[in-house]
Write a protein that holds these residues in place. Structure first.
Motif, PDB file in Angstrom:
ATOM      1  N   ASP A  63       1.617  -5.238  -2.558  1.00 36.53           N
ATOM      2  CA  ASP A  63       2.341  -5.517  -1.639  1.00 36.53           C
ATOM      3  C   ASP A  63       3.362  -4.285  -0.986  1.00 36.53           C
ATOM      4  OD1 ASP A  63       2.542  -8.391  -0.347  1.00 36.53           O
ATOM      5  OD2 ASP A  63       2.805  -8.615  -2.246  1.00 36.53           O
ATOM      6  N   ILE A  64       3.291  -3.667  -1.687  1.00 38.09           N
ATOM      7  CA  ILE A  64       4.573  -2.316  -1.959  1.00 38.09           C
ATOM      8  C   ILE A  64       3.612  -0.887  -1.495  1.00 38.09           C
ATOM      9  CG2 ILE A  64       6.289  -0.546  -2.086  1.00 38.09           C
ATOM     10  CD1 ILE A  64       7.426  -3.610  -4.156  1.00 38.09           C
ATOM     11  N   THR A  65       2.201  -0.794  -2.496  1.00 38.75           N
ATOM     12  CA  THR A  65       1.853  -0.265  -2.047  1.00 38.75           C
ATOM     13  C   THR A  65       0.978  -0.043  -0.537  1.00 38.75           C
ATOM     14  OG1 THR A  65       1.428  -0.050  -4.339  1.00 38.75           O
ATOM     15  CG2 THR A  65      -0.829   1.132  -3.308  1.00 38.75           C
ATOM     16  N   ALA A  66       0.271  -1.597  -0.116  1.00 40.34           N
ATOM     17  CA  ALA A  66      -0.184  -1.668   1.164  1.00 40.34           C
ATOM     18  C   ALA A  66       0.449  -1.160   2.070  1.00 40.34           C
ATOM     19  CB  ALA A  66      -0.931  -2.908   0.903  1.00 40.34           C
ATOM     20  N   GLY A  67       1.939  -1.632   1.719  1.00 40.51           N
ATOM     21  CA  GLY A  67       3.073  -1.163   3.054  1.00 40.51           C
ATOM     22  C   GLY A  67       3.152   0.498   2.992  1.00 40.51           C
ATOM     23  N   LEU A  68       3.194   0.804   2.086  1.00 36.30           N
ATOM     24  CA  LEU A  68       3.298   2.360   2.263  1.00 36.30           C
ATOM     25  C   LEU A  68       2.114   3.179   2.643  1.00 36.30           C
ATOM     26  CD1 LEU A  68       5.379   3.048  -1.781  1.00 36.30           C
ATOM     27  CD2 LEU A  68       5.944   3.123   1.257  1.00 36.30           C
ATOM     28  N   PHE A  69       0.739   2.950   2.175  1.00 39.19           N
ATOM     29  CA  PHE A  69      -0.151   3.222   2.552  1.00 39.19           C
ATOM     30  C   PHE A  69      -0.464   3.067   4.429  1.00 39.19           C
ATOM     31  CE2 PHE A  69      -1.927   3.696  -1.169  1.00 39.19           C
ATOM     32  CZ  PHE A  69      -2.333   4.839  -1.184  1.00 39.19           C
ATOM     33  N   THR A  70       0.267   1.836   4.678  1.00 33.51           N
ATOM     34  CA  THR A  70       0.027   1.683   5.699  1.00 33.51           C
ATOM     35  C   THR A  70       1.419   2.457   6.593  1.00 33.51           C
ATOM     36  OG1 THR A  70       0.086  -0.479   5.820  1.00 33.51           O
ATOM     37  CG2 THR A  70       0.874  -0.339   8.164  1.00 33.51           C
ATOM     38  N   VAL A  71       2.139   2.800   6.624  1.00 30.80           N
ATOM     39  CA  VAL A  71       3.174   3.924   7.357  1.00 30.80           C
ATOM     40  C   VAL A  71       2.529   4.858   7.483  1.00 30.80           C
ATOM     41  CG1 VAL A  71       5.134   4.680   6.601  1.00 30.80           C
ATOM     42  CG2 VAL A  71       5.150   2.981   6.450  1.00 30.80           C
ATOM     43  N   ILE A  72       1.795   5.526   6.032  1.00 31.42           N
ATOM     44  CA  ILE A  72       1.021   6.971   6.283  1.00 31.42           C
ATOM     45  C   ILE A  72      -0.358   7.004   7.634  1.00 31.42           C
ATOM     46  CG2 ILE A  72      -0.428   8.274   5.555  1.00 31.42           C
ATOM     47  CD1 ILE A  72       1.003   7.464   2.047  1.00 31.42           C
TER      48      ILE A  72
ATOM     49  N   MET B  44      -4.331  -4.954   0.782  1.00 33.13           N
ATOM     50  CA  MET B  44      -3.579  -4.259  -1.111  1.00 33.13           C
ATOM     51  C   MET B  44      -4.801  -4.065  -1.800  1.00 33.13           C
ATOM     52  SD  MET B  44      -2.027  -7.716  -0.011  1.00 33.13           S
ATOM     53  CE  MET B  44      -1.570  -7.726  -1.660  1.00 33.13           C
ATOM     54  N   LEU B  45      -6.152  -4.575  -2.158  1.00 33.12           N
ATOM     55  CA  LEU B  45      -7.081  -4.117  -3.382  1.00 33.12           C
ATOM     56  C   LEU B  45      -7.339  -2.631  -3.417  1.00 33.12           C
ATOM     57  CD1 LEU B  45      -8.766  -5.052  -5.389  1.00 33.12           C
ATOM     58  CD2 LEU B  45      -9.811  -5.207  -3.814  1.00 33.12           C
ATOM     59  N   ASP B  46      -7.484  -2.073  -1.950  1.00 32.45           N
ATOM     60  CA  ASP B  46      -7.768  -0.802  -2.615  1.00 32.45           C
ATOM     61  C   ASP B  46      -6.957  -0.129  -2.253  1.00 32.45           C
ATOM     62  OD1 ASP B  46      -9.944  -1.632  -1.083  1.00 32.45           O
ATOM     63  OD2 ASP B  46      -9.690  -0.730   1.325  1.00 32.45           O
ATOM     64  N   GLY B  47      -5.462  -0.596  -1.619  1.00 30.91           N
ATOM     65  CA  GLY B  47      -4.175   0.294  -2.781  1.00 30.91           C
ATOM     66  C   GLY B  47      -4.284   0.233  -4.214  1.00 30.91           C
ATOM     67  N   GLN B  48      -4.228  -0.383  -4.788  1.00 34.44           N
ATOM     68  CA  GLN B  48      -4.014  -0.732  -6.194  1.00 34.44           C
ATOM     69  C   GLN B  48      -5.692   0.128  -7.455  1.00 34.44           C
ATOM     70  OE1 GLN B  48      -1.847  -3.287  -7.694  1.00 34.44           O
ATOM     71  NE2 GLN B  48      -1.323  -2.455  -5.289  1.00 34.44           N
TER      72      GLN B  48
ATOM     73  N   GLY C 184       3.817  -6.004   5.087  1.00 30.15           N
ATOM     74  CA  GLY C 184       3.654  -5.693   6.842  1.00 30.15           C
ATOM     75  C   GLY C 184       5.198  -5.211   7.385  1.00 30.15           C
ATOM     76  N   PRO C 185       6.449  -6.511   6.830  1.00 35.01           N
ATOM     77  CA  PRO C 185       7.280  -6.038   6.826  1.00 35.01           C
ATOM     78  C   PRO C 185       7.701  -4.596   5.688  1.00 35.01           C
ATOM     79  CG  PRO C 185       7.436  -8.151   6.278  1.00 35.01           C
ATOM     80  CD  PRO C 185       5.816  -7.439   6.197  1.00 35.01           C
ATOM     81  N   TYR C 186       7.357  -4.497   5.008  1.00 35.49           N
ATOM     82  CA  TYR C 186       7.625  -3.312   4.177  1.00 35.49           C
ATOM     83  C   TYR C 186       7.422  -1.855   4.962  1.00 35.49           C
ATOM     84  CZ  TYR C 186       8.837  -0.156   0.182  1.00 35.49           C
ATOM     85  OH  TYR C 186       9.948   0.168  -0.708  1.00 35.49           O
ATOM     86  N   ALA C 187       6.198  -1.927   5.684  1.00 38.68           N
ATOM     87  CA  ALA C 187       6.072  -0.845   6.214  1.00 38.68           C
ATOM     88  C   ALA C 187       6.851  -0.568   7.060  1.00 38.68           C
ATOM     89  CB  ALA C 187       4.775  -0.966   6.581  1.00 38.68           C
ATOM     90  N   THR C 188       7.354  -1.571   8.174  1.00 36.80           N
ATOM     91  CA  THR C 188       8.080  -1.612   9.495  1.00 36.80           C
ATOM     92  C   THR C 188       9.554  -1.561   9.059  1.00 36.80           C
ATOM     93  OG1 THR C 188       8.613  -3.827   9.460  1.00 36.80           O
ATOM     94  CG2 THR C 188       6.247  -3.074  10.679  1.00 36.80           C
TER      95      THR C 188
END
Length: 407
Positions: free
Chosen positions: A187-196, A218-222, A38-42
């Motif tokens: 985490d980072i992939t999940a953060g980026l997909f959250t931004v999208i 996170m699992l979906d992102g992997q 989450g913090p990576y996304a924000t």
């Protein structure tokens, strides 16, 4: 501090400056997330101009405030991901703090949280309840397994989803032990997909007028980033394994040892392979049936690697890289983190920026890779907040009494 940091403007005020205007200026994000996804996304949203108000636990704050490395007792981990945000400490079980939180939601465009599904609902702040009260609010949830499916309520960390998502099965060297990707890619992939997802929901809201629930696992992102590994499994029925530093379907596309160091060469088609062979002094190699096409080269990757490396070991890495560059063959040095941050191309793209700890002490961090015309990409970014630093200012803005400062 790395020597290249001396090149930053000496009067940079990362301890006081406001975030630079960006395409998301005017968007307010209430950030309930902690640690990384989450913090990576924000952080990305803040770098793009959004105002991010970080809601933390009184007395403790974000868990990552206690994760190293530390400088003078302050977490560089926390600082690098939470630069440019505001902090207010709220106990969401306390009636007064709930009033503050709900006043924030009334003005917010986006709420981001990365708790285990069901956790926020127990406090009365799940998606159904908030959508009814704040119909234009976009609610983004990044969790280990998402808000549906049999594992949705299970806890997860980055390494858990790397293991479950197949990434670790194709990372490392054949016959070696299980190997984690060197960064927290789950985490980072999940953060980026959250931004999208958030940006998509903001776009949709212009027409629909309604907020949306953004559910990222996170699992979906992997699974989503397995790309070639899924294609190979779908075609062959066999699960691919690790291949070290080479590409599974393009050859030569790997790391090679020179006399003094390793370099990476990526000859992605037949014409590049011919140009590579000319540079290496192996002009007859493309005519060899074992190496005449990409498929043939991939089937004989080890033999080709041996032939190429024998030539490369006769010269220094810098000499080979210069010759390969002149011939138009994609290649690059194998750099460590310090070398990567100091590289002229990285510096030219402003990807090694300066932010600061909460006391103003400078810290090197990664820049924003999204460059958009019409908006500055500053070399310095505002500091990370001290816990509850902006409480008084936020309460004044909301027209609420300051109350007792949270420890």
């Amino acid at each position: 501090m790395n020597s290249f940091m001396d090149d930053f403007p000496q009067d940079s005020r990362t301890d006081t400056e406001a975030p630079a205007p960006g395409p998301l200026s005017g968007i307010t994000v209430v950030d309930l997330s902690r640690v990384l996804a989450g913090p990576y996304a924000t952080m990305v949203l803040a770098d793009l101009g959004a105002r991010v108000i970080k809601v933390e636990r009184p007395g403790e704050g974000d868990d990552s405030r206690g994760i190293g490395p530390f400088k003078d007792g302050k977490s560089a981990y926390f600082t690098s991901i939470n630069r440019g945000k505001q902090s207010i400490a709220l106990d969401l079980k306390d009636a007064g703090d709930r009033q503050v939180f709900e006043a924030l939601l009334q003005r917010a465009d986006v709420l981001v949280e990365n708790y285990r599904p069901g956790t926020i609902d127990k406090l009365g702040y799940g998606w159904p309840a908030l959508h009814e009260r704040y119909p234009q609010l976009i609610y983004a949830a990044a969790s280990g397994f998402g808000h549906s499916g049999p594992d949705s309520r299970k806890a997860a960390y980055d390494m858990v989803v790397q293991a479950m998502g197949g990434i670790m099965s194709v990372t490392g060297h054949p016959g070696g032990p299980p190997t984690r990707v060197g960064t927290s890619i789950g985490d980072i992939t999940a953060g980026l997909f959250t931004v999208i997802g958030i940006l998509s929901a903001l776009h949709d809201r212009r027409d629909s007028g309604s907020g949306r629930f953004v559910d990222v696992a996170m699992l979906d992102g992997q699974i989503a980033i397995l790309e070639n590994a899924i294609a190979r499994y779908a075609v062959t029925g066999e699960a691919p394994g690790p291949l070290g530093a080479r590409h599974p379907s393009i050859t030569p596309f790997a790391a090679f040892r020179c006399r003094d160091a390793h370099i990476v060469i990526a000859a992605g088609n037949d014409s590049l392979f011919r140009a590579l062979c000319d540079v290496l002094g192996l002009p007859d190699l493309p005519g060899n049936p074992r190496f005449a096409s990409n498929n043939a080269r991939s089937e004989n990757a080890e033999a080709l690697h041996t032939v190429m490396e024998a030539q490369l070991e006769t010269g220094d890495a810098a000499t080979w890289l210069a010759r390969l560059d002149e011939a138009g063959v994609p290649a690059g040095p194998l750099q460590d983190v310090g070398e990567a941050l100091a590289h002229p191309q990285v510096r030219a793209r402003n990807m090694a920026i300066r932010t600061a700890f909460e006391d103003g002490t400078p810290l090197t961090a990664a820049g924003n890779p999204v460059k958009i015309s019409g908006f500055d990409d500053p070399a310095t970014r505002p500091k990370a907040p001290a816990l509850d630093e902006h409480r008084a200012a936020i309460l004044a803005e909301l027209g609420l009494a300051s109350g007792t400062e949270q420890a």
